[in-house]
Scaffold this motif. Structure first.
Motif, PDB file in Angstrom:
ATOM      1  N   SER A 157       0.828  -1.205   0.000  1.00  0.00           N
ATOM      2  CA  SER A 157       0.000   0.000   0.000  1.00  0.00           C
ATOM      3  C   SER A 157       0.863   1.256   0.000  1.00  0.00           C
ATOM      4  O   SER A 157       0.592   2.211  -0.743  1.00  0.00           O
ATOM      5  CB  SER A 157      -0.922  -0.010   1.230  1.00  0.00           C
ATOM      6  OG  SER A 157      -1.695   1.169   1.288  1.00  0.00           O
ATOM      7  N   ASP A 161       1.145   4.209  -2.775  1.00  0.00           N
ATOM      8  CA  ASP A 161       0.921   5.614  -2.407  1.00  0.00           C
ATOM      9  C   ASP A 161       2.111   6.484  -2.806  1.00  0.00           C
ATOM     10  O   ASP A 161       1.936   7.625  -3.254  1.00  0.00           O
ATOM     11  CB  ASP A 161       0.677   5.730  -0.901  1.00  0.00           C
ATOM     12  CG  ASP A 161      -0.684   5.194  -0.495  1.00  0.00           C
ATOM     13  OD1 ASP A 161      -1.579   5.134  -1.358  1.00  0.00           O
ATOM     14  OD2 ASP A 161      -0.847   4.821   0.683  1.00  0.00           O
ATOM     15  N   ILE A 302      -3.751   4.454  -6.768  1.00  0.00           N
ATOM     16  CA  ILE A 302      -4.585   4.635  -5.571  1.00  0.00           C
ATOM     17  C   ILE A 302      -5.492   3.421  -5.373  1.00  0.00           C
ATOM     18  O   ILE A 302      -5.696   2.951  -4.237  1.00  0.00           O
ATOM     19  CB  ILE A 302      -5.405   5.935  -5.691  1.00  0.00           C
ATOM     20  CG1 ILE A 302      -4.472   7.151  -5.596  1.00  0.00           C
ATOM     21  CG2 ILE A 302      -6.458   6.014  -4.598  1.00  0.00           C
ATOM     22  CD1 ILE A 302      -5.166   8.465  -5.840  1.00  0.00           C
ATOM     23  N   ALA A 303      -6.036   2.898  -6.470  1.00  0.00           N
ATOM     24  CA  ALA A 303      -6.853   1.681  -6.364  1.00  0.00           C
ATOM     25  C   ALA A 303      -6.009   0.505  -5.892  1.00  0.00           C
ATOM     26  O   ALA A 303      -6.462  -0.319  -5.084  1.00  0.00           O
ATOM     27  CB  ALA A 303      -7.497   1.371  -7.719  1.00  0.00           C
ATOM     28  N   SER A 305      -3.351   0.660  -3.977  1.00  0.00           N
ATOM     29  CA  SER A 305      -3.105   0.847  -2.541  1.00  0.00           C
ATOM     30  C   SER A 305      -4.315   0.442  -1.723  1.00  0.00           C
ATOM     31  O   SER A 305      -4.189  -0.197  -0.672  1.00  0.00           O
ATOM     32  CB  SER A 305      -2.749   2.321  -2.284  1.00  0.00           C
ATOM     33  OG  SER A 305      -2.635   2.579  -0.906  1.00  0.00           O
ATOM     34  N   SER A 306      -5.502   0.783  -2.229  1.00  0.00           N
ATOM     35  CA  SER A 306      -6.729   0.415  -1.510  1.00  0.00           C
ATOM     36  C   SER A 306      -6.914  -1.098  -1.461  1.00  0.00           C
ATOM     37  O   SER A 306      -7.368  -1.649  -0.457  1.00  0.00           O
ATOM     38  CB  SER A 306      -7.929   1.074  -2.201  1.00  0.00           C
ATOM     39  OG  SER A 306      -9.137   0.688  -1.591  1.00  0.00           O
ATOM     40  N   ARG A 309      -4.972  -2.597   1.288  1.00  0.00           N
ATOM     41  CA  ARG A 309      -5.563  -2.351   2.615  1.00  0.00           C
ATOM     42  C   ARG A 309      -6.684  -3.343   2.932  1.00  0.00           C
ATOM     43  O   ARG A 309      -7.024  -3.529   4.113  1.00  0.00           O
ATOM     44  CB  ARG A 309      -6.061  -0.910   2.701  1.00  0.00           C
ATOM     45  CG  ARG A 309      -4.925   0.085   2.875  1.00  0.00           C
ATOM     46  CD  ARG A 309      -5.451   1.449   3.304  1.00  0.00           C
ATOM     47  NE  ARG A 309      -6.090   2.149   2.194  1.00  0.00           N
ATOM     48  CZ  ARG A 309      -5.456   2.930   1.344  1.00  0.00           C
ATOM     49  NH1 ARG A 309      -4.153   3.113   1.477  1.00  0.00           N
ATOM     50  NH2 ARG A 309      -6.104   3.546   0.370  1.00  0.00           N
ATOM     51  N   GLN A 375     -13.327  -1.541   3.377  1.00  0.00           N
ATOM     52  CA  GLN A 375     -12.178  -1.426   2.486  1.00  0.00           C
ATOM     53  C   GLN A 375     -12.508  -1.943   1.087  1.00  0.00           C
ATOM     54  O   GLN A 375     -12.047  -1.379   0.090  1.00  0.00           O
ATOM     55  CB  GLN A 375     -10.981  -2.193   3.064  1.00  0.00           C
ATOM     56  CG  GLN A 375     -10.398  -1.591   4.332  1.00  0.00           C
ATOM     57  CD  GLN A 375      -9.863  -0.184   4.111  1.00  0.00           C
ATOM     58  OE1 GLN A 375      -9.467   0.193   3.012  1.00  0.00           O
ATOM     59  NE2 GLN A 375      -9.826   0.600   5.173  1.00  0.00           N
ATOM     60  N   LYS A 376     -13.313  -2.994   1.008  1.00  0.00           N
ATOM     61  CA  LYS A 376     -13.716  -3.487  -0.310  1.00  0.00           C
ATOM     62  C   LYS A 376     -14.591  -2.464  -1.023  1.00  0.00           C
ATOM     63  O   LYS A 376     -14.459  -2.254  -2.241  1.00  0.00           O
ATOM     64  CB  LYS A 376     -14.468  -4.815  -0.165  1.00  0.00           C
ATOM     65  CG  LYS A 376     -13.575  -5.990   0.193  1.00  0.00           C
ATOM     66  CD  LYS A 376     -14.371  -7.288   0.259  1.00  0.00           C
ATOM     67  CE  LYS A 376     -13.457  -8.479   0.560  1.00  0.00           C
ATOM     68  NZ  LYS A 376     -14.211  -9.751   0.638  1.00  0.00           N
ATOM     69  N   ILE A 378     -14.507   0.762  -0.651  1.00  0.00           N
ATOM     70  CA  ILE A 378     -13.623   1.845  -1.096  1.00  0.00           C
ATOM     71  C   ILE A 378     -12.900   1.445  -2.378  1.00  0.00           C
ATOM     72  O   ILE A 378     -12.797   2.232  -3.333  1.00  0.00           O
ATOM     73  CB  ILE A 378     -12.606   2.192   0.015  1.00  0.00           C
ATOM     74  CG1 ILE A 378     -13.319   2.827   1.216  1.00  0.00           C
ATOM     75  CG2 ILE A 378     -11.535   3.148  -0.518  1.00  0.00           C
ATOM     76  CD1 ILE A 378     -12.412   3.052   2.410  1.00  0.00           C
ATOM     77  N   TYR A 379     -12.428   0.203  -2.420  1.00  0.00           N
ATOM     78  CA  TYR A 379     -11.688  -0.268  -3.598  1.00  0.00           C
ATOM     79  C   TYR A 379     -12.563  -0.261  -4.846  1.00  0.00           C
ATOM     80  O   TYR A 379     -12.164   0.245  -5.903  1.00  0.00           O
ATOM     81  CB  TYR A 379     -11.150  -1.679  -3.334  1.00  0.00           C
ATOM     82  CG  TYR A 379     -10.578  -2.355  -4.554  1.00  0.00           C
ATOM     83  CD1 TYR A 379      -9.419  -1.883  -5.153  1.00  0.00           C
ATOM     84  CD2 TYR A 379     -11.218  -3.451  -5.124  1.00  0.00           C
ATOM     85  CE1 TYR A 379      -8.892  -2.497  -6.286  1.00  0.00           C
ATOM     86  CE2 TYR A 379     -10.697  -4.073  -6.251  1.00  0.00           C
ATOM     87  CZ  TYR A 379      -9.541  -3.588  -6.831  1.00  0.00           C
ATOM     88  OH  TYR A 379      -9.031  -4.180  -7.951  1.00  0.00           O
ATOM     89  N   LEU A 382     -13.237   3.151  -6.111  1.00  0.00           N
ATOM     90  CA  LEU A 382     -12.061   3.700  -6.809  1.00  0.00           C
ATOM     91  C   LEU A 382     -11.940   3.124  -8.216  1.00  0.00           C
ATOM     92  O   LEU A 382     -11.522   3.824  -9.142  1.00  0.00           O
ATOM     93  CB  LEU A 382     -10.798   3.402  -6.000  1.00  0.00           C
ATOM     94  CG  LEU A 382     -10.634   4.198  -4.707  1.00  0.00           C
ATOM     95  CD1 LEU A 382      -9.444   3.680  -3.900  1.00  0.00           C
ATOM     96  CD2 LEU A 382     -10.441   5.686  -5.012  1.00  0.00           C
TER      97      LEU A 382
END
Length: 478
Positions: A157, A161, A302-303, A305-306, A309, A375-376, A378-379, A382
């Motif tokens: 991650s 970033d 960014i995706a 990195s997500s 996470r 977190q899923k 958010i991914y 994105l």
């Protein structure tokens, strides 16, 4: 015996390290998302070619030293770009922290040296030494082993970033370069319009003189004089608005380049006229946008990195395993001890302790499971934003290329229009002087000529703006 056990422990550390790094990682692994990709531009025109071009310094094709100076100055002095550079340093430091979390998380050295005087009246002190010294020196460490890949996912991650911060810097370079070029060409277009306006003011002032002379000679009425005067004042009234636009453009350049407005006004005195606009645009292949545009690359990172996470969140569902230990030397001796008894650096002073431990948040009341779901979510959001960014990038490029083609077509028509309007103005003035036409024809022809010349200058400026927009949409400038 104790020393042998200690040596065995130290020898087992590399094995533990290899065991930790070879363990699997919970959570999904990264796969490149399938986003929309096109293989050819919809604008089928000879002015748009699919040839390859170096976009890193696209502005040099104009061979304009002033433009090159402004862009280079902006890259060195722009405050926002400097802030983006510091964001890269911040992300690099965060990556270093994430890497450090993979290794023993807690390490500390400790030590002390006390002179101790016990009370004679204290409990259990009748047979003890009441006055002695105590020395202690040691090292303590704790290591949470990465059995589930939590720390390795953290590194993934942080790496994404860090790379995203670099792409963010590049994206602003693209925007900054385009904004400087756009403001510069807008300023030069305004200056060209001011020249056209000044030429028309001189011509119309001469027309007023002619109308006044014919009125004094009795050939025409005062109506012609007032019409000529009204036309002249109307044209002069446009100049303050153009000067205001010029000041705004100069101030925009000042902000972008980090210079004072006064510096830009002094510099604008040396601006060259607009060169001929480019006749063709090498746009490359549309699919190259996915690799070239920093904003798309940043959104992808960014995706990524997500996604890492998600693995971090899933690892919290499992027990964490740790190894802790301490080692050191400790010795206490009374003031009456001989030098031979005061052996601090000896095997008799050695102490150590070590052992495994684990923790497992069993009753988390859904907190950990919902963190994974969060977190899923958010991914996947994105990923949707990434797809939208790709579609927007294609649309921006297509719009810019279409503008380049159609503004060229407009300039071709406006050049003929301006030529005809200038000819009509000349004929109307000649016929008026010879008494073959009234001043209304001169008035109409002059207004049409000024409108045609201004529209032509604006359309030429729009070609340059479309060139800037095209290179910006293609991710040029880094």
């Amino acid at each position: 015996m104790n020393t042998k056990r200690l040596c065995a422990l130290i020898a087992s550390l590399p094995t533990l390290f290899c065991l930790t790094t070879s363990c699997g990682k919970v959570g999904p692994d990264w796969k490149s998302p399938g986003v929309t990709s096109y293989h050819e531009w919809t604008e089928d025109n000879a002015r748009v070619t699919s040839g390859e071009e170096d976009l890193s310094h696209w502005w040099t094709q104009f061979d304009d030293p002033t433009l090159t100076y402004l862009i280079e100055t902006a890259r060195l002095s722009n405050a926002t770009l400097t802030a983006k550079a510091w964001r890269i340093e911040e992300a690099r430091a965060a990556l270093g922290i994430a890497v450090g979390e993979f290794f023993p998380q807690q390490q500390r050295a400790f030590g002390s040296h006390y002179d101790i005087q016990l009370s004679k009246n204290g409990p259990n002190t009748q047979l003890a030494d009441l006055k002695f010294k105590d020395a202690l020196l040691g090292f303590q460490s704790s290591w949470e082993l990465d059995f589930w890949g939590k720390f390795r996912r953290g590194i993934e991650s942080a790496e994404a970033d860090y790379s995203a911060s670099i792409e963010d810097y590049r994206d602003f370079l693209v925007i900054l370069t385009a904004d400087v070029a756009s403001a510069y060409f807008r300023l030069k277009t305004i200056e060209e319009r001011l020249l056209i306006l000044d030429d028309n003011i001189r011509i119309q002032a001469r027309g007023l003189e002619i109308a006044s002379a014919r009125f004094e000679a009795g050939y025409v009425t005062d109506l012609d004089v007032q019409q000529a005067k009204a036309l002249l004042k109307e044209t002069e009234a446009r100049k303050p608005l153009l000067l205001l636009e010029k000041v705004n453009a100069e101030n925009s350049l000042a902000v972008l380049t980090g210079k004072s407005p006064e510096t830009m006004r002094n510099l604008s005195c040396n601006f060259n006229p607009l060169p001929p606009p480019p006749l063709q645009m090498a746009a490359g292949v549309p699919a190259d946008l996915l690799c070239r545009r920093p904003d798309i690359r940043r959104a992808t990172l960014i995706a990524r990195s997500s996604l890492a996470r998600i693995g971090i969140a899933e690892s919290e569902l499992y027990p964490s395993l740790s190894i802790s230990g301490s080692i050191g030397l400790e010795s206490a001796f009374s003031t009456q001890s001989t030098k031979a008894d005061r052996k601090f650096f000896s095997s008799d002073s050695l102490f150590f302790s070590y052992g495994p431990s684990f923790s497992w948040p069993i009753l988390n009341y859904g907190r950990l499971e919902n963190q994974v779901i969060r977190q899923k979510a958010i991914y996947y959001s994105l990923l949707s934003e990434l797809e939208n960014s790709v579609l927007s990038a294609y649309a921006e490029a297509e719009n810019a290329l279409a503008a380049f083609v159609y503004f060229h077509d407009q300039v071709t028509v406006l050049e003929e229009m301006a030529k005809a309007a200038r000819r009509a103005t000349s004929l109307a003035n000649t016929q008026y002087v010879e008494g073959m036409a009234d001043y209304t024809r001169v008035l109409t022809a002059s207004e049409k000529a000024l409108e045609a010349e201004e529209r032509l200058a604006e359309s030429k400026g729009n070609i340059f703006q479309s060139v800037v927009s095209t290179y910006k949409s293609l991710g040029g400038g880094w």
